[in-house]
Design an enzyme around this catalytic site. Structure first.
Site, PDB file in Angstrom:
ATOM      1  N   ILE A 266       1.753   3.824   1.639  1.00  0.00           N
ATOM      2  CA  ILE A 266       2.682   4.309   2.674  1.00  0.00           C
ATOM      3  C   ILE A 266       3.360   3.183   3.449  1.00  0.00           C
ATOM      4  O   ILE A 266       3.929   3.418   4.506  1.00  0.00           O
ATOM      5  CB  ILE A 266       1.974   5.280   3.649  1.00  0.00           C
ATOM      6  CG1 ILE A 266       0.746   4.609   4.273  1.00  0.00           C
ATOM      7  CG2 ILE A 266       1.605   6.583   2.947  1.00  0.00           C
ATOM      8  CD1 ILE A 266       0.200   5.358   5.475  1.00  0.00           C
ATOM      9  N   LYS A 267       3.307   1.972   2.899  1.00  0.00           N
ATOM     10  CA  LYS A 267       4.003   0.865   3.569  1.00  0.00           C
ATOM     11  C   LYS A 267       5.523   0.992   3.358  1.00  0.00           C
ATOM     12  O   LYS A 267       5.983   1.872   2.627  1.00  0.00           O
ATOM     13  CB  LYS A 267       3.491  -0.477   3.033  1.00  0.00           C
ATOM     14  CG  LYS A 267       2.047  -0.765   3.461  1.00  0.00           C
ATOM     15  CD  LYS A 267       1.948  -1.017   4.955  1.00  0.00           C
ATOM     16  CE  LYS A 267       0.604  -1.570   5.407  1.00  0.00           C
ATOM     17  NZ  LYS A 267      -0.485  -0.591   5.463  1.00  0.00           N
ATOM     18  N   ASN A 268       6.299   0.080   3.972  1.00  0.00           N
ATOM     19  CA  ASN A 268       7.763   0.228   3.910  1.00  0.00           C
ATOM     20  C   ASN A 268       8.301   0.174   2.491  1.00  0.00           C
ATOM     21  O   ASN A 268       9.357   0.714   2.198  1.00  0.00           O
ATOM     22  CB  ASN A 268       8.445  -0.830   4.779  1.00  0.00           C
ATOM     23  CG  ASN A 268       8.390  -0.449   6.243  1.00  0.00           C
ATOM     24  OD1 ASN A 268       7.536   0.357   6.635  1.00  0.00           O
ATOM     25  ND2 ASN A 268       9.275  -0.986   7.050  1.00  0.00           N
ATOM     26  N   MET A 269       7.602  -0.528   1.601  1.00  0.00           N
ATOM     27  CA  MET A 269       7.842  -0.387   0.151  1.00  0.00           C
ATOM     28  C   MET A 269       6.472  -0.406  -0.510  1.00  0.00           C
ATOM     29  O   MET A 269       5.518  -0.977   0.043  1.00  0.00           O
ATOM     30  CB  MET A 269       8.741  -1.500  -0.390  1.00  0.00           C
ATOM     31  CG  MET A 269       8.219  -2.897  -0.172  1.00  0.00           C
ATOM     32  SD  MET A 269       9.210  -4.157  -1.013  1.00  0.00           S
ATOM     33  CE  MET A 269       8.516  -4.083  -2.673  1.00  0.00           C
TER      34      MET A 269
ATOM     35  N   TYR B  23       0.849  -1.194   0.000  1.00  0.00           N
ATOM     36  CA  TYR B  23       0.000   0.000   0.000  1.00  0.00           C
ATOM     37  C   TYR B  23       0.895   1.259   0.000  1.00  0.00           C
ATOM     38  O   TYR B  23       2.052   1.209   0.421  1.00  0.00           O
ATOM     39  CB  TYR B  23      -0.894  -0.055   1.254  1.00  0.00           C
ATOM     40  CG  TYR B  23      -1.757   1.140   1.453  1.00  0.00           C
ATOM     41  CD1 TYR B  23      -2.788   1.434   0.560  1.00  0.00           C
ATOM     42  CD2 TYR B  23      -1.560   1.995   2.548  1.00  0.00           C
ATOM     43  CE1 TYR B  23      -3.583   2.558   0.751  1.00  0.00           C
ATOM     44  CE2 TYR B  23      -2.351   3.112   2.738  1.00  0.00           C
ATOM     45  CZ  TYR B  23      -3.356   3.390   1.838  1.00  0.00           C
ATOM     46  OH  TYR B  23      -4.136   4.497   2.021  1.00  0.00           O
TER      47      TYR B  23
END
Ligand SMILES: Cc1ncc(COP(=O)(O)O)c(C=O)c1O
Length: 409
Positions: free
Chosen positions: A206-209, A204
């Site tokens: 704003i996830k870490n990637m 998603y």
């Protein structure tokens, strides 16, 4: 009592959003390449991304999907979860972890969490009944759950484990990445062979990637992998996506009623390059988390996250707990005060059992899962992402310290 928000004396002149993705030139070039190539849906870039990802986490199979939610749904479907079954899910998670269980007609049995915000093995074991068909631990905020004990429970009760690793891409436990096929064996020895594990990641925005929207399923289990791959694309027989290439054929067979959950090459174009940058992203997140830890260490009003030394926390979230007895403002006012300093913040999560649907359908009430409730009432997620500068981190620190010191009880 008046609340000290420093509205006229804001730490920042410009707004610092709670979260932003880090998209580089390589990602942009790769997406444009897909757009120009004419191949914009599932194709060679998805294949490449799957292979790269499988290698990164050390798993035999990686299946790209259009969200983690879709991946969780597919995992539980492939495990045959259906009406009258029970699936154990921590209440302290995003709603989709439980929603997918409801979609299958099964009952999400919501359980409590511990001081590190993760589900406790004791809570899982207490919830196991003859109807239990799967355990769904969530690696909250990017720190792994107690996998050794959870896998031991899975082995003892012969239950599959579907790990919600939405926050945990790149996180490790006992030296292995979350999603690694080696984990059950390395933790349980030969007993680990019988533990069926499916891990689902989120990409998603704003996830870490990120791939904008997207997710990945990993597993060591050949049969489950084959089944899940079919479920991602209408149940059409293998490599149906190739049917518009010179190597393909118009003919396909539907072997089960699958879903439309495939990832596109445009998304994979982002993912291929985000994965290459992931370790650097994680290093920056960890460095900023240390700055927060150190800066708040002397504040009795703010409790920093509990970090377990035997696992590598990748800090998808940096969640502090406010000490309500020591502050003259509540959590909502604290977030408002941060906003007055031009700093975004959020809350992760409203426990699932407090949402109206879960109360009405399953009879949950406030008081049922007290640890998650106490945590929920106090938490604030502070901005933490690689696109922030160190100066941004210091602005957040200054704002938090100002709010706390001017609103002491
Ligand atoms: C714990 C958890 N599980 C699942 C999801 C769903 O991920 P997606 O948006 O990729 O479907 C999220 C998303 O925020 C999450 O935080």
């Amino acid at each position: 009592m008046s609340i000290q928000t420093a509205a006229d004396n804001s730490v920042r002149e410009t707004f610092l959003p709670y979260a932003l993705p880090s998209i580089g030139e390589e990602e942009i070039v790769e997406v444009v390449d897909s757009l120009r190539s004419g191949w914009i849906t599932t194709g060679p870039k998805v294949k490449r991304f799957e292979l790269d990802f499988a290698e990164y986490v050390d798993s035999k199979h990686a299946i790209a999907v259009n969200s983690c939610t879709a991946g969780l749904h597919i995992a539980l479907t492939a495990l045959g979860i259906g009406p009258d079954d029970e699936v154990i899910v921590p209440t302290f998670t995003f709603c989709s972890t439980a929603n997918v269980v409801v979609h299958l007609g099964a009952r999400p049995v919501l359980v409590d969490v511990g001081q590190d915000f993760n589900v406790t093995p004791e809570a899982i074991e207490a919830a196991i009944t003859p109807r239990t068909k799967a355990i769904v631990p969530v690696h909250y905020s990017g720190q792994a759950c107690d996998l050794e004990t959870i896998y031991a429970l899975a082995a003892r009760y012969n239950l599959p484990v579907v790990e919600d690793a939405a926050h945990a891409v790149g996180a490790t436990y006992n030296g292995h990445k979350i999603g690694s096929d080696a984990l059950p064996l390395s933790l349980l020895g030969r007993r680990g062979q019988g533990v069926r594990v499916i891990t689902v990641f989120s990409f998603y925005a704003i996830k870490n990637m990120t791939t904008g929207e997207g997710g990945m399923i990993t597993t060591a289990d050949d049969a489950l992998a084959e089944h899940m791959r079919l479920l991602t694309l209408h149940g059409m027989s293998r490599d149906a996506w190739k049917r518009y290439t010179s190597a393909g054929s118009w003919y396909y067979e539907v072997v089960l009623p699958g879903y439309k959950d495939n990832m596109t090459d445009i998304q994979a174009a982002l993912g291929i390059h985000q994965l290459r940058r992931l370790d650097d992203f994680i290093t920056t997140r960890q460095r900023y988390a240390r700055l927060y830890d150190e800066a708040f260490a002397d504040l009795q009003e703010v409790e920093t996250p509990v970090v377990r030394s035997d696992r590598n926390h990748v800090y998808h979230l940096y969640v502090v707990r406010l000490e309500p007895d020591r502050l003259a403002i509540d959590r909502a006012q604290f977030i408002e005060a941060l906003k007055a300093h031009n700093i975004g913040a959020s809350v992760h999560f409203i426990p699932v059992h407090l949402h109206p649907f879960y109360q009405e359908r399953f009879g949950y009430r406030r008081g049922d899962l007290p640890q998650a409730e106490i945590i929920y009432d106090r938490i604030v997620s502070l901005p933490l992402y690689p696109r922030m500068t160190e100066a941004d981190v210091h602005d957040v620190i200054q704002a938090v310290r100002h709010i706390v010191t001017t609103n002491r009880r």
